[in-house]
Design a protein around this motif. Structure first.
Motif, PDB file in Angstrom:
ATOM      1  N   ASN A 127      -4.983  -2.802  -3.395  1.00 12.80           N
ATOM      2  CA  ASN A 127      -3.989  -1.829  -2.959  1.00 12.80           C
ATOM      3  C   ASN A 127      -2.991  -1.573  -4.096  1.00 12.80           C
ATOM      4  O   ASN A 127      -3.137  -2.114  -5.195  1.00 12.80           O
ATOM      5  N   SER A 128      -1.972  -0.773  -3.821  1.00 11.71           N
ATOM      6  CA  SER A 128      -1.004  -0.418  -4.872  1.00 11.71           C
ATOM      7  C   SER A 128      -0.175  -1.607  -5.339  1.00 11.71           C
ATOM      8  O   SER A 128       0.411  -1.572  -6.415  1.00 11.71           O
ATOM      9  N   ALA A 129      -0.138  -2.681  -4.553  1.00  9.59           N
ATOM     10  CA  ALA A 129       0.593  -3.892  -4.946  1.00  9.59           C
ATOM     11  C   ALA A 129      -0.285  -4.869  -5.739  1.00  9.59           C
ATOM     12  O   ALA A 129       0.168  -5.943  -6.121  1.00  9.59           O
ATOM     13  N   GLY A 130      -1.556  -4.491  -5.950  1.00  6.43           N
ATOM     14  CA  GLY A 130      -2.445  -5.332  -6.748  1.00  6.43           C
ATOM     15  C   GLY A 130      -3.136  -6.444  -5.993  1.00  6.43           C
ATOM     16  O   GLY A 130      -3.673  -7.370  -6.592  1.00  6.43           O
ATOM     17  N   HIS A 138      -6.979  -4.814  -0.531  1.00  6.13           N
ATOM     18  CA  HIS A 138      -6.563  -3.772   0.413  1.00  6.13           C
ATOM     19  C   HIS A 138      -7.030  -4.132   1.822  1.00  6.13           C
ATOM     20  O   HIS A 138      -8.123  -4.667   1.997  1.00  6.13           O
TER      21      HIS A 138
END
Length: 155
Positions: free
Chosen positions: A66-69, A72
């Protein structure tokens, strides 16, 4: 209590080991499902796979994050769906269609980490299967990343 394979199943399933059945399920699922082909192309079925239990390894790549690494949530749910179908395949069953899925996200998993995916058939009836899935780190402490219960329609 140990679950033993049925003594008489389809000839092709009876001649195949659970490991071979899980490998065949993976080959078919990544051929017919674009999402499985994209996310699980590098997944490897482990020889420790047994009747009713599928064990595989997946190294997290950029497409899993996900965008936080971290892994997901939708990737986790996809892994659960695939793993329960793989566990069913070890019993010579169809992989089924999802009826109900409960996924619990316990910890983050990052790029490059190797995850063990364990799918287990708890009960296989004539039409409904009850499965559970555990995803944990292979490296380090073996911490659980995701747990799930998944009910599938198989008949």
């Amino acid at each position: 209590m140990s679950i033993q394979p049925p003594s008489s199943t389809k000839q092709s399933a009876a001649e195949s080991t659970p490991f071979e059945l899980a490998k065949a399920h993976h080959a078919k699922s990544t051929t017919v499902s674009p999402i499985y082909a994209f996310l699980l192309k590098d997944l490897s079925i482990q020889r420790s796979t047994t009747f009713g239990t599928s064990i595989s390894h997946l190294t997290l790549a950029p497409e899993h994050l996900n965008s936080a690494g971290s892994i997901h949530g939708s990737v986790s749910a996809t892994i659960v769906d695939w793993a329960s179908g793989s566990a069913l395949a070890t019993r010579g069953s169809k992989s089924g269609a999802s009826v109900d899925m409960h996924v619990t996200f316990l910890s983050k998993a990052k790029l490059g980490e190797v995850l063990e995916v364990k799918g287990v058939v708890d009960k296989l009836g004539g039409r409904i299967a009850f499965t559970r899935v555990e995803v944990r780190r292979v490296n380090g402490d073996g911490e659980l990343v995701v747990t799930a219960i998944h009910t599938k329609f198989v008949g």
